[in-house]
Design an enzyme around this catalytic site. Structure first.
Site, PDB file in Angstrom:
ATOM      1  N   ASP A 338      65.998 -67.086 -83.757  1.00 20.44           N
ATOM      2  CA  ASP A 338      64.624 -66.657 -83.540  1.00 20.44           C
ATOM      3  C   ASP A 338      64.648 -65.184 -83.142  1.00 20.44           C
ATOM      4  OD1 ASP A 338      61.835 -66.958 -83.212  1.00 20.44           O
ATOM      5  OD2 ASP A 338      62.119 -67.129 -81.053  1.00 20.44           O
ATOM      6  N   ASP A 642      63.758 -70.225 -78.456  1.00 16.01           N
ATOM      7  CA  ASP A 642      63.262 -70.430 -77.097  1.00 16.01           C
ATOM      8  C   ASP A 642      61.913 -71.121 -77.045  1.00 16.01           C
ATOM      9  OD1 ASP A 642      61.731 -68.415 -78.136  1.00 16.01           O
ATOM     10  OD2 ASP A 642      61.911 -67.063 -76.417  1.00 16.01           O
TER      11      ASP A 642
END
Length: 906
Positions: A338, A642
């Site tokens: 990410d 996350d």
């Protein structure tokens, strides 16, 4: 609700594309008064509470029993049963204890993994403000139903999926859902039906946070029907993949089991029908063969090596949630990461200041006021460029955010992230917020609104110009430029120059804001909208982005050097993602977007997934498809993230790596590894440690397998040659107990090989016993069998008793294993170096313990009675040690041959 009314929640309606004024009628509700309590109660019965249903779970006893469903465990249980049948109660207890410990560890770790869905469930808001019977009420978020009118304000967590009816200055932080770091402007206007989640500005999704403004919206989905609920369903559907180590050990366990059964069968047939051996003696010999061949210490060694790696990684800020994940990291071929909060800090930062006469690069990242200013690579001071100070003052005073230092927590933001970046920029320019507020107090302000696209503040200079007042303006560059007649210094505004500068910054993925100032009549204490005309002087433009961490750039380069492909998968815009990707050194020229992914079939996606390193505007489903495409190409995939939007991909990947600081509980619970410092650079260190762990497991097996094979080979040769057994089954158990586990275990503490991060990852399909390792095993087995029979027959030839000859044979086996221990500390590098003795003190300690134990075996009376051993004289030891040294030299010669052919790993 009218029973004849069509249920608007029954299908996947594109709520974002419908006009806001049509929504209340679809849900049979009045926007001004909301549902009645009775109607809300009826809908709650129909649709159920606004929470995620618990997935069916395996009972704890079943999860525990399934830990024994493993071929390697079957081998261990057989080994324990055979050992028990031979009367080795202590040894069998150790073996069964290892099986039980492994089962308990697996049971505990699986229990933690199954809490992933619970963490997603925790994303729902606890309370919500709704209209019921025309009145505002605080209700439990679980009681929300489709059609409820929900009121939002700054700081609220959105309690369900809402279609906005009205919005005022609404900005929502959707990073946990979409990966976009900056708060998103929201309004009630319909958007295109094909718009991705990140572009649906008329929607507020469950679990996101209201950063600014107020709004009202109608609930269009609750519980499992929300975007968060859909992601939770994905998490529950994703199956946890077996790790490469687990697959390799399972494969090896099946192979060794089949091999032992075949050899044992052939041995029985030969011994009974050809050699005419008594069945009892033959049975004891075959049992001894099985005990010798089964590496019963292997699971214990593997578990302990993994545990040591786990402890080492914890010191390096990587917490392992599943033991095999340590080794998996060392084998990954692709890391899908990410962007927001992983490669970047998830802290907006001013990186560019465009003035009328120059462009200034701003260094530093995040909200910490650290960094400086550079023109053409050369540093400049704020005092050297008056326009820089003017821009910093405008950025600081026309601002409602604060940043403050919270000790160990570092610099934290109160307010909008973009405004926080401007405050940090002003601090870098040497401005103190309190001093500036005192010298230039704010008298009035026109707050930012999405339809105006600017914020304006009125200030008075009390320090040196009594009665002097001025306006500061900050906002969208097109809007601010339209209000400016001049640029800093008084020259006429050069529209073409500024438009080009806006395009350059936008092309770099930056969010651009314009800063301007204007004098104002000193006698007035308020500013009105009609005062905002073309009176302003443009100071400059600031480019803001969530930049990559400096350490992440180095970590990506290190991963690429190690043969690992890094791919960035983000929900952010394609331009921003490509800009960050280029700074990280990724192949960002052919950025792939979620819209394109949705049009590709599996084969086309596999091709495109290999073609680019940057994937933008990706939804949770897109991330899952990308991981599946890479895995279908034979890659071992690690996924980092996350947000709750990352949870399904984290669970689907071969290893999921979550951020422990700013990451969500959903991401952490779905992961195998948690980084406590939220730093991608830690992944590179974890990969290195994972490779060290795998190397040490391989070295342990490289010692254990040939030594076990040598013991079995001695028995096989004796049976097929019609010779007396050089060692008894009890003596083999002794050797296995004191050497197979202890010596192999000492290799768990080996330091890293010099080239551990300079070679490509091991292919996921590569068996644990490669061709090169298999040849090494056969070579060492041959050496051990030859030296053992040499000593055994030499003792018999000089008139020694069978007990003394077997004692010499046992010690020969042990000495061979001890010398070979120093060979295997390096795969192919030679052992004639000081570090062979000093690099691993555990090896020296274990060797000393083993020598003492063998002396007791040979000379202690109780041991002589138990194992039928006899004392050896100096001549016997001279021959044994000489042959052991010969084995050591022979293996070193073999390693030299491998080095000649440039073989670095086995």
């Amino acid at each position: 609700m009218n029973t004849s009314h069509t249920d608007p929640t029954a299908d996947a309606t594109a709520w974002h594309a419908l006009p806001a004024d049509e929504l209340p009628a679809l849900f049979d509700v009045q926007a001004q008064s909301g549902l009645s309590r009775a109607e809300a109660a009826a809908r709650l019965v129909k649709h159920g509470p606004n929470r995620l249903p618990e997935a069916p779970k395996r009972p704890p006893w079943l999860r525990f029993l399934q830990q024994f469903h493993n071929p390697l465990i079957y081998v261990l249980l057989v080994a324990g049963a055979v050992t028990l049948a031979l009367g080795g109660h202590v040894d069998s207890a150790v073996i069964f204890g290892v099986v039980l410990i492994n089962a308990l560890i697996g049971h505990i770790q699986e229990g933690k993994a199954e809490r992933a869905l619970d963490a997603v469930r925790g994303m729902l808001a606890a309370r919500a403000t709704v209209l019921r019977d025309g009145e505002r009420h605080q209700v439990d978020a679980a009681d929300l139903v489709p059609g409820d009118i929900v009121l939002l304000e700054s700081g609220d967590k959105v309690p369900a999926d809402l279609r906005l009816l009205h919005a005022k200055n609404l900005r929502v932080t959707e990073a946990a859902l979409t990966g976009e770091s900056a708060p998103v402007d929201k309004d009630s206007a319909a958007v295109a039906e094909a718009a991705s989640i990140g572009d649906r500005r008329s929607m507020c999704y469950c679990g996101t946070l209201v950063a600014l403004g107020q709004a009202s919206g109608i609930v269009v989905a609750t519980g499992v029907g929300t975007e968060i609920g859909r992601i939770g369903t994905l998490v529950g559907e994703v199956e946890t993949l077996a790790t490469p180590l687990t697959r390799r050990l399972d494969q090896f366990a099946r192979q060794i089991t089949g091999f032992i059964l075949v050899v044992a069968t052939l041995t029985v047939l030969y011994g009974h029908f050809v050699a005419q051996m008594p069945m009892f003696d033959l049975f004891l010999a075959v049992v001894g063969l099985a005990v010798a061949a089964i590496p019963e210490g292997m699971p214990a060694v593997v578990t302990i090596v993994l545990a040591i790696g786990t402890r080492t990684m914890a010191r390096k800020k990587a917490i392992v949630r599943r033991l095999p994940a340590v080794e998996t990291l060392g084998s990954v071929t692709v890391i899908c990461t990410d962007k927001t909060g992983t490669l970047t800090r998830n802290e907006m930062t001013v990186v560019r200041l465009q003035l009328a006469d120059r462009e200034i690069a701003v260094s530093g990242s995040g909200y910490a006021p650290e960094g400086g200013f550079h023109v053409d690579g050369k540093p400049v001071g704020p005092g050297d460029v008056p326009a820089l100070t003017a821009a910093a003052r405008c950025a600081l005073l026309c601002n409602d955010a604060q940043i403050r230092h919270d000790g160990d927590a570092g610099w934290t933001l109160i307010g909008d992230p973009t405004e926080g970046a401007l405050v940090a920029f002003a601090r870098k320019a040497g401005l103190d917020p309190q001093d500036e507020a005192q010298h230039f107090p704010r008298i009035d302000a026109i707050p930012f609104e999405s339809e105006r696209q600017f914020m304006c503040t009125l200030h008075r200079d009390h320090a040196g110009h009594a009665g002097h007042a001025f306006l500061l303006l900050k906002g969208a560059p097109e809007r601010v430029l339209a209000l400016c007649a001049t640029q800093y210094g008084g020259a006429p505004l050069d529209h073409d120059c500024w438009t080009a500068a806006i395009a350059r910054a936008g092309g770099a993925g930056e969010r651009v804001l314009a800063l301007a100032q204007a004098p104002f009549p000193g006698e007035r204490n308020s500013v009105e909208l009609q005062d905002i005309d073309t009176r302003f002087e443009l100071i400059g433009l600031v480019g803001i982005i969530d930049p990559p961490r400096e350490e992440a750039i180095a970590a990506v380069a290190q991963c690429r050097e190690a043969g690992i492909r890094v791919k960035m998968i983000t929900g952010d815009h394609a331009v921003t993602a490509a800009a960050i990707g280029q700074q990280l050194g990724l192949a960002a020229e052919r950025t792939l977007t979620g819209d394109v992914i949705g049009t590709l079939d599996a084969a086309a996606l596999r091709e495109r997934a290999l073609d680019t390193d940057v994937i933008a505007r990706a939804s949770p489903e897109h991330k899952l498809r990308l991981i599946e495409a890479l895995q279908a190409e034979g890659h071992l995939v690690a996924m980092t993230g996350d947000g709750v939007n990352d949870a399904p991909a984290l669970k689907s990947a071969d290893i999921g790596v979550a951020m422990g600081g700013k990451g969500t509980d959903a991401a952490r619970e779905a992961s195998d590894l948690v980084l406590t410092d939220d730093n991608f650079a830690t992944i590179a260190r974890a990969v290195r440690e994972g490779r060290v762990v795998f190397d040490n497991i391989k070295k342990s097996l490289m010692h254990m397998l040939p030594t076990n094979g040598g013991e079995a080979g001695v028995i096989l040769l004796a049976i097929f040659a019609g010779l007396p057994l050089p060692v008894t089954a009890g003596q083999i158990l002794w050797v296995n107990t004191v050497t197979s586990v202890t010596l192999a275990l000492s290799l768990a503490f080996e330091p890293a090989e010099q080239n551990v991060m300079s070679h490509a990852p091991r292919p996921p399909q590569e068996p644990i016993v490669t061709r090169a390792l298999g040849l090494r095993i056969l070579f060492v087995i041959a050496l051990m069998v030859a030296t053992t029979f040499t000593v055994f027959n030499w003792e018999l030839a000089r008139g020694s008793s069978i007990e003394l000859a077997r004692t010499a044979a046992v010690n020969m086996i042990v000495v061979c294993e001890l010398f070979y221990l120093f060979n295997v500390r390096h795969f192919t590098r030679h052992a004639f170096r000081l570090e062979t003795l000093t690099g691993n003190r555990v090896v020296l300690l274990v060797s000393a313990i083993l020598i003492v134990l063998q002396l007791l075996f040979t000379y202690a009376a109780p041991m002589q009675q138990l194992f039928r051993s006899a004392a050896l004289d100096l001549s016997s030891w001279t021959v044994i040690l000489g042959l052991g040294a010969a084995v050591f030299l022979a293996v070193e010669i073999e390693k030299a041959v491998l080095r000649h052919f440039r073989v670095a790993r086995l």
